[in-house]
Design a protein around this motif. Structure first.
Motif, PDB file in Angstrom:
ATOM      1  N   VAL A 135      -9.994 -70.597  79.829  1.00 57.07           N
ATOM      2  CA  VAL A 135      -9.551 -70.443  81.216  1.00 57.07           C
ATOM      3  C   VAL A 135     -10.669 -70.912  82.150  1.00 57.07           C
ATOM      4  O   VAL A 135     -11.828 -70.509  81.977  1.00 57.07           O
ATOM      5  N   PRO A 136     -10.397 -71.751  83.157  1.00 54.80           N
ATOM      6  CA  PRO A 136     -11.448 -72.245  84.065  1.00 54.80           C
ATOM      7  C   PRO A 136     -12.089 -71.110  84.858  1.00 54.80           C
ATOM      8  O   PRO A 136     -11.423 -70.135  85.241  1.00 54.80           O
ATOM      9  N   ALA A 137     -13.405 -71.250  85.113  1.00 56.77           N
ATOM     10  CA  ALA A 137     -14.137 -70.235  85.873  1.00 56.77           C
ATOM     11  C   ALA A 137     -14.155 -70.586  87.359  1.00 56.77           C
ATOM     12  O   ALA A 137     -14.110 -71.758  87.742  1.00 56.77           O
ATOM     13  N   VAL A 138     -14.230 -69.562  88.200  1.00 59.02           N
ATOM     14  CA  VAL A 138     -14.283 -69.724  89.657  1.00 59.02           C
ATOM     15  C   VAL A 138     -15.740 -69.640  90.095  1.00 59.02           C
ATOM     16  O   VAL A 138     -16.368 -68.576  89.997  1.00 59.02           O
ATOM     17  N   ALA A 139     -16.281 -70.756  90.599  1.00 65.41           N
ATOM     18  CA  ALA A 139     -17.711 -70.834  90.908  1.00 65.41           C
ATOM     19  C   ALA A 139     -18.132 -69.857  92.003  1.00 65.41           C
ATOM     20  O   ALA A 139     -19.244 -69.312  91.975  1.00 65.41           O
ATOM     21  N   LYS A 140     -17.265 -69.597  92.990  1.00 67.86           N
ATOM     22  CA  LYS A 140     -17.660 -68.743  94.117  1.00 67.86           C
ATOM     23  C   LYS A 140     -17.896 -67.288  93.706  1.00 67.86           C
ATOM     24  O   LYS A 140     -18.491 -66.522  94.470  1.00 67.86           O
ATOM     25  N   SER A 141     -17.438 -66.916  92.531  1.00 67.45           N
ATOM     26  CA  SER A 141     -17.643 -65.537  92.078  1.00 67.45           C
ATOM     27  C   SER A 141     -18.973 -65.336  91.361  1.00 67.45           C
ATOM     28  O   SER A 141     -19.305 -64.219  90.959  1.00 67.45           O
ATOM     29  N   LYS A 142     -19.765 -66.409  91.205  1.00 71.85           N
ATOM     30  CA  LYS A 142     -21.037 -66.302  90.480  1.00 71.85           C
ATOM     31  C   LYS A 142     -22.032 -65.464  91.273  1.00 71.85           C
ATOM     32  O   LYS A 142     -22.281 -65.726  92.455  1.00 71.85           O
ATOM     33  N   PRO A 143     -22.627 -64.436  90.668  1.00 73.29           N
ATOM     34  CA  PRO A 143     -23.596 -63.603  91.396  1.00 73.29           C
ATOM     35  C   PRO A 143     -24.905 -64.343  91.618  1.00 73.29           C
ATOM     36  O   PRO A 143     -25.193 -65.346  90.961  1.00 73.29           O
ATOM     37  N   ALA A 144     -25.712 -63.833  92.553  1.00 77.87           N
ATOM     38  CA  ALA A 144     -26.976 -64.494  92.896  1.00 77.87           C
ATOM     39  C   ALA A 144     -28.001 -64.400  91.781  1.00 77.87           C
ATOM     40  O   ALA A 144     -28.863 -65.259  91.648  1.00 77.87           O
ATOM     41  N   SER A 145     -27.934 -63.365  90.970  1.00 71.80           N
ATOM     42  CA  SER A 145     -28.896 -63.183  89.879  1.00 71.80           C
ATOM     43  C   SER A 145     -28.159 -62.724  88.621  1.00 71.80           C
ATOM     44  O   SER A 145     -27.051 -62.198  88.711  1.00 71.80           O
ATOM     45  N   PRO A 146     -28.788 -62.929  87.447  1.00 73.37           N
ATOM     46  CA  PRO A 146     -28.127 -62.518  86.204  1.00 73.37           C
ATOM     47  C   PRO A 146     -27.839 -61.017  86.186  1.00 73.37           C
ATOM     48  O   PRO A 146     -28.577 -60.226  86.778  1.00 73.37           O
ATOM     49  N   VAL A 147     -26.767 -60.648  85.516  1.00 70.38           N
ATOM     50  CA  VAL A 147     -26.386 -59.240  85.417  1.00 70.38           C
ATOM     51  C   VAL A 147     -27.113 -58.621  84.223  1.00 70.38           C
ATOM     52  O   VAL A 147     -26.917 -59.038  83.078  1.00 70.38           O
ATOM     53  N   VAL A 148     -27.973 -57.642  84.512  1.00 74.28           N
ATOM     54  CA  VAL A 148     -28.683 -56.917  83.457  1.00 74.28           C
ATOM     55  C   VAL A 148     -28.077 -55.526  83.342  1.00 74.28           C
ATOM     56  O   VAL A 148     -28.081 -54.758  84.312  1.00 74.28           O
ATOM     57  N   LEU A 149     -27.562 -55.214  82.161  1.00 73.41           N
ATOM     58  CA  LEU A 149     -26.898 -53.931  81.939  1.00 73.41           C
ATOM     59  C   LEU A 149     -27.827 -52.985  81.193  1.00 73.41           C
ATOM     60  O   LEU A 149     -28.274 -53.292  80.087  1.00 73.41           O
ATOM     61  N   ALA A 150     -28.094 -51.841  81.802  1.00 74.82           N
ATOM     62  CA  ALA A 150     -28.782 -50.786  81.064  1.00 74.82           C
ATOM     63  C   ALA A 150     -27.780 -50.169  80.088  1.00 74.82           C
ATOM     64  O   ALA A 150     -26.567 -50.417  80.156  1.00 74.82           O
ATOM     65  N   ALA A 151     -28.293 -49.397  79.163  1.00 75.83           N
ATOM     66  CA  ALA A 151     -27.416 -48.765  78.176  1.00 75.83           C
ATOM     67  C   ALA A 151     -26.350 -47.931  78.878  1.00 75.83           C
ATOM     68  O   ALA A 151     -26.652 -47.119  79.759  1.00 75.83           O
ATOM     69  N   GLY A 152     -25.085 -48.168  78.518  1.00 74.55           N
ATOM     70  CA  GLY A 152     -23.980 -47.408  79.088  1.00 74.55           C
ATOM     71  C   GLY A 152     -23.414 -47.969  80.369  1.00 74.55           C
ATOM     72  O   GLY A 152     -22.390 -47.475  80.856  1.00 74.55           O
ATOM     73  N   GLU A 153     -24.032 -49.002  80.955  1.00 72.63           N
ATOM     74  CA  GLU A 153     -23.548 -49.547  82.221  1.00 72.63           C
ATOM     75  C   GLU A 153     -22.470 -50.609  82.005  1.00 72.63           C
ATOM     76  O   GLU A 153     -22.501 -51.335  81.012  1.00 72.63           O
ATOM     77  N   PRO A 154     -21.523 -50.744  82.978  1.00 74.06           N
ATOM     78  CA  PRO A 154     -20.463 -51.752  82.858  1.00 74.06           C
ATOM     79  C   PRO A 154     -20.707 -52.943  83.777  1.00 74.06           C
ATOM     80  O   PRO A 154     -21.461 -52.880  84.749  1.00 74.06           O
ATOM     81  N   ALA A 155     -20.033 -54.035  83.474  1.00 70.58           N
ATOM     82  CA  ALA A 155     -19.916 -55.188  84.363  1.00 70.58           C
ATOM     83  C   ALA A 155     -18.459 -55.603  84.374  1.00 70.58           C
ATOM     84  O   ALA A 155     -17.678 -55.224  83.485  1.00 70.58           O
ATOM     85  N   TYR A 156     -18.068 -56.379  85.394  1.00 69.46           N
ATOM     86  CA  TYR A 156     -16.651 -56.684  85.583  1.00 69.46           C
ATOM     87  C   TYR A 156     -16.433 -58.183  85.797  1.00 69.46           C
ATOM     88  O   TYR A 156     -17.295 -58.889  86.315  1.00 69.46           O
ATOM     89  N   ALA A 157     -15.253 -58.643  85.401  1.00 73.17           N
ATOM     90  CA  ALA A 157     -14.817 -60.009  85.685  1.00 73.17           C
ATOM     91  C   ALA A 157     -13.327 -59.974  85.943  1.00 73.17           C
ATOM     92  O   ALA A 157     -12.569 -59.273  85.246  1.00 73.17           O
ATOM     93  N   LEU A 158     -12.916 -60.720  86.964  1.00 71.25           N
ATOM     94  CA  LEU A 158     -11.497 -60.749  87.324  1.00 71.25           C
ATOM     95  C   LEU A 158     -10.824 -61.924  86.627  1.00 71.25           C
ATOM     96  O   LEU A 158     -11.357 -63.031  86.585  1.00 71.25           O
ATOM     97  N   LEU A 159      -9.657 -61.676  86.059  1.00 66.86           N
ATOM     98  CA  LEU A 159      -8.898 -62.694  85.338  1.00 66.86           C
ATOM     99  C   LEU A 159      -7.517 -62.831  85.968  1.00 66.86           C
ATOM    100  O   LEU A 159      -6.741 -61.874  86.000  1.00 66.86           O
ATOM    101  N   LYS A 160      -7.231 -64.015  86.489  1.00 67.43           N
ATOM    102  CA  LYS A 160      -5.884 -64.295  87.005  1.00 67.43           C
ATOM    103  C   LYS A 160      -5.045 -64.855  85.865  1.00 67.43           C
ATOM    104  O   LYS A 160      -5.456 -65.796  85.188  1.00 67.43           O
ATOM    105  N   VAL A 161      -3.873 -64.272  85.651  1.00 66.37           N
ATOM    106  CA  VAL A 161      -3.050 -64.705  84.516  1.00 66.37           C
ATOM    107  C   VAL A 161      -1.807 -65.488  84.941  1.00 66.37           C
ATOM    108  O   VAL A 161      -1.252 -66.250  84.137  1.00 66.37           O
ATOM    109  N   SER A 162      -1.384 -65.318  86.196  1.00 67.34           N
ATOM    110  CA  SER A 162      -0.192 -66.042  86.654  1.00 67.34           C
ATOM    111  C   SER A 162      -0.088 -65.918  88.170  1.00 67.34           C
ATOM    112  O   SER A 162      -0.886 -65.206  88.810  1.00 67.34           O
ATOM    113  N   ASP A 163       0.924 -66.585  88.704  1.00 65.55           N
ATOM    114  CA  ASP A 163       1.208 -66.451  90.143  1.00 65.55           C
ATOM    115  C   ASP A 163       2.231 -65.342  90.411  1.00 65.55           C
ATOM    116  O   ASP A 163       2.590 -65.097  91.567  1.00 65.55           O
TER     117      ASP A 163
END
Length: 230
Positions: free
Chosen positions: A145-173
């Protein structure tokens, strides 16, 4: 008789002149030697003073050079501090498939056009979640699935133990479309790892997906309004 007296007088005069001459010569030699000795002593003293001054100047220059070197060392410490920070970032490993648990949930209400992917760090140590999830929705469509460039964060996401990160996925119109296909599960691959993560689609009947309309955002610490709306 007169002749003898005359000779004696002449001898006496000659002796006196000789004594005076010798005395004058000795006096001249003493007078000449004294200034020479004085000049020699003065020269030695001057040379000694110059040597002492030169030695002191050399010591001062050496001390200045050492102080300058010490100052340079202090500046280098600041640089090493920068070098230490770079090493700390590099030492944080990239999150692998075994380090996170990826789940999917629908965003908002029907029609369900978007899915939120959550990657929770279950490894017990910090890791970097790089890039975006490489998603393939259907077995019949092997392209990511193609990625949306405008959603790229300014710095890499570093997850401590137990922490979450998120990504939005569009599946249809949304709506009823003959190109939509039911999806009960799909695959996700993380940047820096080749292992395939099987993700169960949300809902009892799964989701309707159109690969031609699908888009995915980058991993972020939180979903951001605007940047993640696509």
């Amino acid at each position: 008789m007169n002749t003898v007296l005359r000779r004696s007088a002449m001898l006496a005069v000659a002796g006196t002149a000789l004594v005076l001459s010798l005395t004058a010569c000795q006096g001249g030699e003493d007078d000449n030697s004294a200034p020479a000795a004085t000049a020699s002593a003065t020269g030695a003293a001057a040379d000694g003073a110059a040597d002492a001054t030169s030695t002191a100047t050399g010591a001062a220059d050496s001390a200045g050079a050492e102080d300058s070197s010490g100052s340079t060392g202090t500046t280098d410490t600041g640089g090493s501090t920068g070098s230490t920070g770079e090493q700390a970032n590099a030492s944080t490993p990239v999150c692998a498939a075994g380090d996170v648990k990826v789940t999917a949930a629908t965003q908002d209400g029907p029609p369900y056009t978007h899915v939120v992917l959550t990657a929770k760090n279950t490894s017990g140590h910090a890791c970097r979640l790089a890039g975006y999830p490489h998603v393939q929705l259907l077995e019949s469509h092997k392209q990511d699935v193609p990625a949306v460039a405008k959603s790229k964060p300014a710095s890499p996401v570093v997850l401590a133990a137990g922490e979450p990160a998120y990504a939005l996925l569009k599946v249809s119109d949304g709506g009823v479309d003959e190109d939509n296909e039911p999806v009960s599960a799909f695959s996700v691959v993380l940047d820096g790892d080749s292992a395939v993560i099987a993700v169960t689609a949300p809902g009892k009947g799964g989701i309707a997906a159109d690969p031609a309309k699908a888009l995915v955002g980058y991993w972020t610490p939180e979903l951001r309004n605007g940047a993640d709306d696509f």
